[in-house]
Design an enzyme around this catalytic site. Structure first.
Site, PDB file in Angstrom:
ATOM      1  N   SER A 148      18.643 -10.097  63.749  1.00  0.00           N
ATOM      2  CA  SER A 148      18.031  -9.060  64.575  1.00  0.00           C
ATOM      3  C   SER A 148      19.054  -8.497  65.581  1.00  0.00           C
ATOM      4  O   SER A 148      19.236  -7.276  65.695  1.00  0.00           O
ATOM      5  CB  SER A 148      16.836  -9.707  65.277  1.00  0.00           C
ATOM      6  N   SER A 158      24.322 -15.581  52.904  1.00  0.00           N
ATOM      7  CA  SER A 158      24.751 -14.178  52.878  1.00  0.00           C
ATOM      8  C   SER A 158      26.205 -14.005  52.448  1.00  0.00           C
ATOM      9  O   SER A 158      26.581 -12.926  51.976  1.00  0.00           O
ATOM     10  CB  SER A 158      24.609 -13.567  54.278  1.00  0.00           C
ATOM     11  N   CYS A 197      17.366 -12.451  77.032  1.00  0.00           N
ATOM     12  CA  CYS A 197      16.919 -11.049  77.066  1.00  0.00           C
ATOM     13  C   CYS A 197      15.978 -10.746  78.239  1.00  0.00           C
ATOM     14  O   CYS A 197      16.072  -9.673  78.845  1.00  0.00           O
ATOM     15  CB  CYS A 197      16.282 -10.669  75.738  1.00  0.00           C
ATOM     16  N   SER A 228      10.617  -8.546  68.349  1.00  0.00           N
ATOM     17  CA  SER A 228      12.025  -8.548  67.903  1.00  0.00           C
ATOM     18  C   SER A 228      12.820  -9.625  68.633  1.00  0.00           C
ATOM     19  O   SER A 228      13.870 -10.056  68.154  1.00  0.00           O
ATOM     20  CB  SER A 228      12.678  -7.179  68.122  1.00  0.00           C
ATOM     21  N   LYS A 257      15.054 -21.053  80.816  1.00  0.00           N
ATOM     22  CA  LYS A 257      16.191 -20.117  80.903  1.00  0.00           C
ATOM     23  C   LYS A 257      15.941 -19.087  82.000  1.00  0.00           C
ATOM     24  O   LYS A 257      16.826 -18.769  82.788  1.00  0.00           O
ATOM     25  CB  LYS A 257      16.380 -19.386  79.563  1.00  0.00           C
ATOM     26  N   HIS A 314      10.749  -5.994  76.552  1.00  0.00           N
ATOM     27  CA  HIS A 314      10.088  -7.084  77.274  1.00  0.00           C
ATOM     28  C   HIS A 314       9.615  -6.546  78.635  1.00  0.00           C
ATOM     29  O   HIS A 314      10.419  -6.058  79.438  1.00  0.00           O
ATOM     30  CB  HIS A 314      11.059  -8.244  77.511  1.00  0.00           C
ATOM     31  N   ASN A 333      14.925  -5.403  74.838  1.00  0.00           N
ATOM     32  CA  ASN A 333      15.461  -6.761  74.635  1.00  0.00           C
ATOM     33  C   ASN A 333      16.619  -6.858  73.655  1.00  0.00           C
ATOM     34  O   ASN A 333      17.491  -7.705  73.820  1.00  0.00           O
ATOM     35  CB  ASN A 333      14.340  -7.711  74.209  1.00  0.00           C
TER      36      ASN A 333
HETATM   37  P1  NAP Z   1      18.116 -14.028  63.728  1.00  0.00           P
HETATM   38  O1  NAP Z   1      17.522 -12.688  63.453  1.00  0.00           O
HETATM   39  O2  NAP Z   1      17.416 -15.230  63.231  1.00  0.00           O
HETATM   40  O3  NAP Z   1      19.632 -14.027  63.162  1.00  0.00           O
HETATM   41  C1  NAP Z   1      20.420 -15.195  63.150  1.00  0.00           C
HETATM   42  C2  NAP Z   1      21.785 -14.943  62.539  1.00  0.00           C
HETATM   43  O4  NAP Z   1      22.484 -16.211  62.497  1.00  0.00           O
HETATM   44  C3  NAP Z   1      21.747 -14.417  61.104  1.00  0.00           C
HETATM   45  O5  NAP Z   1      22.816 -13.522  60.899  1.00  0.00           O
HETATM   46  C4  NAP Z   1      21.975 -15.675  60.264  1.00  0.00           C
HETATM   47  O6  NAP Z   1      22.625 -15.424  59.014  1.00  0.00           O
HETATM   48  C5  NAP Z   1      22.928 -16.457  61.158  1.00  0.00           C
HETATM   49  N1  NAP Z   1      22.838 -17.893  60.834  1.00  0.00           N
HETATM   50  C6  NAP Z   1      21.741 -18.691  60.839  1.00  0.00           C
HETATM   51  N2  NAP Z   1      22.064 -19.950  60.439  1.00  0.00           N
HETATM   52  C7  NAP Z   1      23.386 -19.926  60.175  1.00  0.00           C
HETATM   53  C8  NAP Z   1      24.313 -20.902  59.706  1.00  0.00           C
HETATM   54  N3  NAP Z   1      23.932 -22.158  59.434  1.00  0.00           N
HETATM   55  N4  NAP Z   1      25.610 -20.533  59.554  1.00  0.00           N
HETATM   56  C9  NAP Z   1      26.008 -19.263  59.809  1.00  0.00           C
HETATM   57  N5  NAP Z   1      25.181 -18.300  60.250  1.00  0.00           N
HETATM   58  C10 NAP Z   1      23.886 -18.620  60.436  1.00  0.00           C
HETATM   59  O7  NAP Z   1      18.295 -14.255  65.297  1.00  0.00           O
HETATM   60  P2  NAP Z   1      18.455 -13.160  66.494  1.00  0.00           P
HETATM   61  O8  NAP Z   1      17.164 -12.826  67.098  1.00  0.00           O
HETATM   62  O9  NAP Z   1      19.333 -12.072  66.008  1.00  0.00           O
HETATM   63  O10 NAP Z   1      19.199 -14.019  67.598  1.00  0.00           O
HETATM   64  C11 NAP Z   1      20.572 -14.364  67.490  1.00  0.00           C
HETATM   65  C12 NAP Z   1      21.011 -15.081  68.754  1.00  0.00           C
HETATM   66  O11 NAP Z   1      20.896 -14.196  69.868  1.00  0.00           O
HETATM   67  C13 NAP Z   1      20.144 -16.302  69.072  1.00  0.00           C
HETATM   68  O12 NAP Z   1      20.966 -17.313  69.575  1.00  0.00           O
HETATM   69  C14 NAP Z   1      19.162 -15.771  70.113  1.00  0.00           C
HETATM   70  O13 NAP Z   1      18.689 -16.765  70.956  1.00  0.00           O
HETATM   71  C15 NAP Z   1      20.015 -14.747  70.855  1.00  0.00           C
HETATM   72  N6  NAP Z   1      19.302 -13.626  71.475  1.00  0.00           N
HETATM   73  C16 NAP Z   1      18.365 -12.907  70.788  1.00  0.00           C
HETATM   74  C17 NAP Z   1      17.735 -11.825  71.398  1.00  0.00           C
HETATM   75  C18 NAP Z   1      16.705 -10.971  70.719  1.00  0.00           C
HETATM   76  O14 NAP Z   1      16.094 -10.111  71.383  1.00  0.00           O
HETATM   77  N7  NAP Z   1      16.462 -11.128  69.417  1.00  0.00           N
HETATM   78  C19 NAP Z   1      18.084 -11.471  72.701  1.00  0.00           C
HETATM   79  C20 NAP Z   1      19.056 -12.195  73.368  1.00  0.00           C
HETATM   80  C21 NAP Z   1      19.654 -13.265  72.743  1.00  0.00           C
HETATM   81  P3  NAP Z   1      21.797 -15.342  57.613  1.00  0.00           P
HETATM   82  O15 NAP Z   1      21.082 -14.021  57.624  1.00  0.00           O
HETATM   83  O16 NAP Z   1      22.876 -15.417  56.604  1.00  0.00           O
HETATM   84  O17 NAP Z   1      20.857 -16.508  57.604  1.00  0.00           O
END
Ligand code: NAP
Length: 365
Positions: free
Chosen positions: A29, A55, A163, A193, A220, A257, A343
């Site tokens: 995301s 991937s 976020c 999201s 957090k 948010h 966010n």
């Molecule tokens: P997400 O949609 O679940 O994406 C996670 C990413 O990590 C994907 O590209 C996934 O690749 C990769 N991944 C998962 N397991 C892995 C592994 N074993 N080895 C290598 N790559 C791996 O999560 P997200 O919402 O984008 O969040 C990503 C980070 O940002 C998190 O730490 C979250 O806490 C933080 N964050 C998120 C937000 C938000 O609004 N979403 C805001 C601030 C911070 P594959 O597709 O190949 O599985």
């Protein structure tokens, strides 16, 4: 590895090399937002994408289930996804990795000499890692020298906050700086999201509100603002002294948010018009340096009695401005208000881009 382009914002048509960058977790995301925002970035060029074994080896177009409302950029779609841990050609690395793997992987790349600009929670509270909101605590970059020494590497990690924390901390920073906050209570209504692409199932969230978000979300929000609004002093971070109580909810909006905030001020209640002026006039290093992703006005104040709202206000200044409204007296504490942050832009990928722009402007890349 670098290409040249003309920056549209530069009237002298100066040609500047774009810095090649990698995105870890590019399929997720936050990763997709990075890819979208980098497509038109004047300083940085997407050069490498990294994700899990699921991937890697595929083209980004095949691996990413693209969910944003702009088309997947053709250059990005053609990149081959690299597995986590592989050698990278880019020194600047953005991370949107799942927190189950981010901690070790980000350390590894920083130790190899990369500048890792991360969204993940793993290193936010490390004693020599800046938890950065450039408008609020650019001076925390001083911690990087100590971090480099610890690693014995020219590489380092800089993180952006959770976020909700980014929206909350930007919204309260002018109040803390001018009037002092003693304690506060915040209730969040967080978009889906924020739960990542796999996120919350539609059956669970439609027609519903879930009064719990895992991964230590409340903790957090209760701790990160204190580090950000604190000081870097004598080689360590000293937290701001106020206390926060947070309650979080997942609600069925896509992005944005929203949070309601009540505050007790250190010197008792203050004139609301002075607080409003402090919010409206608040600026920092990104505005002074005219960084490409910087909002002209980091905090907008909405006068309408029913604003901010996620659908109507999240995209102000391309999603990089926080919107505050409904500032009024609180019968229990001193003042209360509502704040909104996009966010995945100001709360994640856009925040990381702004952090990296600050590093570049300060000659730290
Ligand atoms: P997400 O949609 O679940 O994406 C996670 C990413 O990590 C994907 O590209 C996934 O690749 C990769 N991944 C998962 N397991 C892995 C592994 N074993 N080895 C290598 N790559 C791996 O999560 P997200 O919402 O984008 O969040 C990503 C980070 O940002 C998190 O730490 C979250 O806490 C933080 N964050 C998120 C937000 C938000 O609004 N979403 C805001 C601030 C911070 P594959 O597709 O190949 O599985």
């Amino acid at each position: 590895m670098t290409e040249t382009l003309t920056l549209p914002s530069q009237t002298d048509a100066r040609r500047t090399p774009r810095i090649p960058v990698a995105v870890l977790g590019a399929t997720g995301s936050v990763g997709q937002r990075f890819v979208q925002l980098l497509a038109a970035h004047p300083w940085f060029r997407l050069h490498e994408v990294v994700a899990s074994q699921r991937s890697s080896g595929k083209s980004y177009g095949e691996a990413a289930d693209w969910r944003l409302d702009t088309l997947l950029p053709a250059d990005a779609a053609a990149l081959e996804v690299k597995p986590l841990g592989s050698d990278l050609e880019s020194r600047l690395v953005f991370s949107g990795l799942d927190s189950s793997v981010a901690g070790e992987a980000e350390d590894d790349y920083a130790n190899r000499g990369c500048v890792v600009v991360s969204n993940s929670r793993n290193h936010r509270m490390d004693p020599d890692v800046p938890l950065l909101i450039p408008e609020v605590n650019a001076e925390h970059l001083e911690a990087i020298e100590r971090q480099r020494k610890r690693r014995g590497s020219s590489g380092y990690i800089v993180t952006n906050p959770n976020c909700s924390t980014i929206g909350l901390t930007l919204a309260i920073a002018p109040i803390e700086r001018r009037f002092g906050i003693d304690q506060m209570h915040v209730t969040t209504m967080q978009a889906i999201s924020g739960a990542g692409y796999a996120g919350v199932s539609s059956y669970a969230i439609l027609d519903n509100v879930i009064p719990f978000i895992g991964g230590g979300e409340e903790e957090k929000i209760e701790t990160e603002p204190r580090k950000i609004l604190g000081r870097w002093e004598n080689g360590r971070f000293v937290d701001a002294p106020f206390r926060i109580s947070a309650q979080v909810n997942r609600v069925p909006t896509i992005d944005g948010h929203l949070m309601t905030i009540s505050m007790k001020l250190r010197e008792g209640s203050a004139d609301l018009s002075k607080i409003c002026d402090a919010i409206r006039s608040f600026t920092g290093e990104p505005q002074r340096l005219a960084l490409p992703s910087a909002p002209k006005q980091p905090i907008h104040y909405a006068n309408e009695p029913d604003r901010p709202q996620p659908r109507l206000d999240r995209d102000r200044e391309h999603g990089m401005a926080v919107t505050v409204g409904r500032l009024r007296p609180c019968p229990l504490l001193d003042i209360r208000m509502v704040a909104l942050v996009h966010n995945t832009i100001r709360g994640a990928a856009g925040a990381a881009l702004l952090n990296a722009e600050l590093l570049e402007a300060k000659g730290m890349l």
